[in-house]
Design a protein around this motif. Structure first.
Motif, PDB file in Angstrom:
ATOM      1  N   ARG A 114       0.866  -1.189   0.000  1.00  0.00           N
ATOM      2  CA  ARG A 114       0.000   0.000   0.000  1.00  0.00           C
ATOM      3  C   ARG A 114       0.896   1.230   0.000  1.00  0.00           C
ATOM      4  NH1 ARG A 114      -5.001   1.087  -1.661  1.00  0.00           N
ATOM      5  NH2 ARG A 114      -6.168   2.482  -0.310  1.00  0.00           N
ATOM      6  N   ALA A 116      -7.907   9.203 -10.087  1.00  0.00           N
ATOM      7  CA  ALA A 116      -8.064   7.807  -9.673  1.00  0.00           C
ATOM      8  C   ALA A 116      -8.224   6.900 -10.893  1.00  0.00           C
ATOM      9  CB  ALA A 116      -9.259   7.660  -8.731  1.00  0.00           C
ATOM     10  N   THR A 159      -5.723   3.888 -11.994  1.00  0.00           N
ATOM     11  CA  THR A 159      -6.233   2.533 -12.191  1.00  0.00           C
ATOM     12  C   THR A 159      -5.841   2.027 -13.577  1.00  0.00           C
ATOM     13  OG1 THR A 159      -8.053   2.910 -10.646  1.00  0.00           O
ATOM     14  CG2 THR A 159      -8.311   1.106 -12.225  1.00  0.00           C
ATOM     15  N   ASP A 178      -6.900  -0.747  -6.039  1.00  0.00           N
ATOM     16  CA  ASP A 178      -7.482  -0.195  -4.819  1.00  0.00           C
ATOM     17  C   ASP A 178      -7.100   1.278  -4.653  1.00  0.00           C
ATOM     18  OD1 ASP A 178      -9.038  -0.149  -2.561  1.00  0.00           O
ATOM     19  OD2 ASP A 178      -7.535  -1.112  -1.273  1.00  0.00           O
ATOM     20  N   VAL A 179      -7.310   2.049  -5.721  1.00  0.00           N
ATOM     21  CA  VAL A 179      -6.946   3.467  -5.755  1.00  0.00           C
ATOM     22  C   VAL A 179      -8.007   4.288  -5.038  1.00  0.00           C
ATOM     23  CG1 VAL A 179      -6.486   5.440  -7.250  1.00  0.00           C
ATOM     24  CG2 VAL A 179      -5.713   3.149  -7.923  1.00  0.00           C
ATOM     25  N   LYS A 180      -7.537   5.150  -4.147  1.00  0.00           N
ATOM     26  CA  LYS A 180      -8.440   6.021  -3.386  1.00  0.00           C
ATOM     27  C   LYS A 180      -7.781   7.389  -3.246  1.00  0.00           C
ATOM     28  CE  LYS A 180     -10.419   6.591   1.207  1.00  0.00           C
ATOM     29  NZ  LYS A 180     -10.436   6.116   2.582  1.00  0.00           N
ATOM     30  N   THR A 181      -8.531   8.449  -3.550  1.00  0.00           N
ATOM     31  CA  THR A 181      -8.003   9.801  -3.366  1.00  0.00           C
ATOM     32  C   THR A 181      -8.501  10.365  -2.041  1.00  0.00           C
ATOM     33  OG1 THR A 181      -9.831  10.836  -4.575  1.00  0.00           O
ATOM     34  CG2 THR A 181      -7.879  10.221  -5.853  1.00  0.00           C
ATOM     35  N   ILE A 182      -7.686  11.206  -1.436  1.00  0.00           N
ATOM     36  CA  ILE A 182      -8.019  11.836  -0.154  1.00  0.00           C
ATOM     37  C   ILE A 182      -7.895  13.340  -0.325  1.00  0.00           C
ATOM     38  CG2 ILE A 182      -7.376  12.082   2.279  1.00  0.00           C
ATOM     39  CD1 ILE A 182      -6.340   8.992   0.529  1.00  0.00           C
ATOM     40  N   VAL A 236      -3.099  10.307  -2.971  1.00  0.00           N
ATOM     41  CA  VAL A 236      -3.678   9.095  -3.525  1.00  0.00           C
ATOM     42  C   VAL A 236      -3.119   7.882  -2.791  1.00  0.00           C
ATOM     43  CG1 VAL A 236      -4.035   7.739  -5.619  1.00  0.00           C
ATOM     44  CG2 VAL A 236      -3.780  10.230  -5.790  1.00  0.00           C
ATOM     45  N   LEU A 295      -2.851   3.761  -3.035  1.00  0.00           N
ATOM     46  CA  LEU A 295      -2.935   2.762  -4.082  1.00  0.00           C
ATOM     47  C   LEU A 295      -2.142   1.532  -3.675  1.00  0.00           C
ATOM     48  CD1 LEU A 295       0.039   2.778  -5.769  1.00  0.00           C
ATOM     49  CD2 LEU A 295      -0.831   5.044  -6.300  1.00  0.00           C
TER      50      LEU A 295
END
Length: 171
Positions: free
Chosen positions: A3, A24, A28, A34-38, A44, A46
């Motif tokens: 991660r 994102a 991908t 499992d990409v997630k932006t904050i 990011v 990932l």
């Protein structure tokens, strides 16, 4: 699979405006999972089986190809990021102050920033590949470090995050 947190330099400030959903999707498509932006400031999370350096190169290339800007990314596995946050050497929450971490991939640049902060008498300390610093809320852009971060020389090897942002990335 590891991660990672990828920090995009200069996104949604200074004219580079990207929608995090688009970022994102690009990540991908570049093979990250499992990409997630904050937040909207280029943070990011990932998963990747690649090395940290390969994650950085792949992310930069994907952003440049998709959005046509000079993308710079610093990447860290989340365990390293947690250690960086934990090692913050100053009081974390000081009223009317910002607590920052500047991530630096070039050791020479880190040396320059540490010297600059010391010469300016700013509250700063060297960490492992980072500069920890704290500044009054109203003085960030006028601080020696704040003025320096906008210079072209530092764009490819630095990015700064507020400590509160790091905590959100690590949640």
């Amino acid at each position: 699979m590891t991660r990672y947190a990828a920090f995009l330099r200069g996104v949604n400030v200074g004219g580079v405006n990207l929608k995090m959903a688009d970022v994102a999707a690009v990540f991908t498509d570049a093979g990250f999972t499992d990409v997630k932006t904050i937040l909207a400031s280029g943070n990011v999370l990932l998963d990747s089986s690649a090395s940290t350096a390969a994650v950085r190169r792949t992310a930069e290339t994907a952003l440049r190809d998709a959005f046509g800007y000079d993308a710079w990314v610093l990447a860290y596995d989340v365990d390293t990021l947690a250690r960086i946050s934990t090692d913050y050497p100053f009081e974390r929450d000081v009223p009317e102050h910002h607590s920052y971490v500047t991530f630096v991939s070039d050791p020479t640049v880190l040396d320059e920033l540490v010297t600059l902060a010391a010469d300016a008498g700013e509250t700063a300390a060297r960490g492992d590949g980072v500069l920890y610093w704290q500044v009054a809320r109203s003085a960030t852009l006028n601080s020696a470090i704040g003025k320096t971060m906008g210079k072209k020389r530092y764009k490819s090897s630095t990015t700064t995050r507020n400590l509160r942002t790091l905590d959100k990335v690590l949640r």
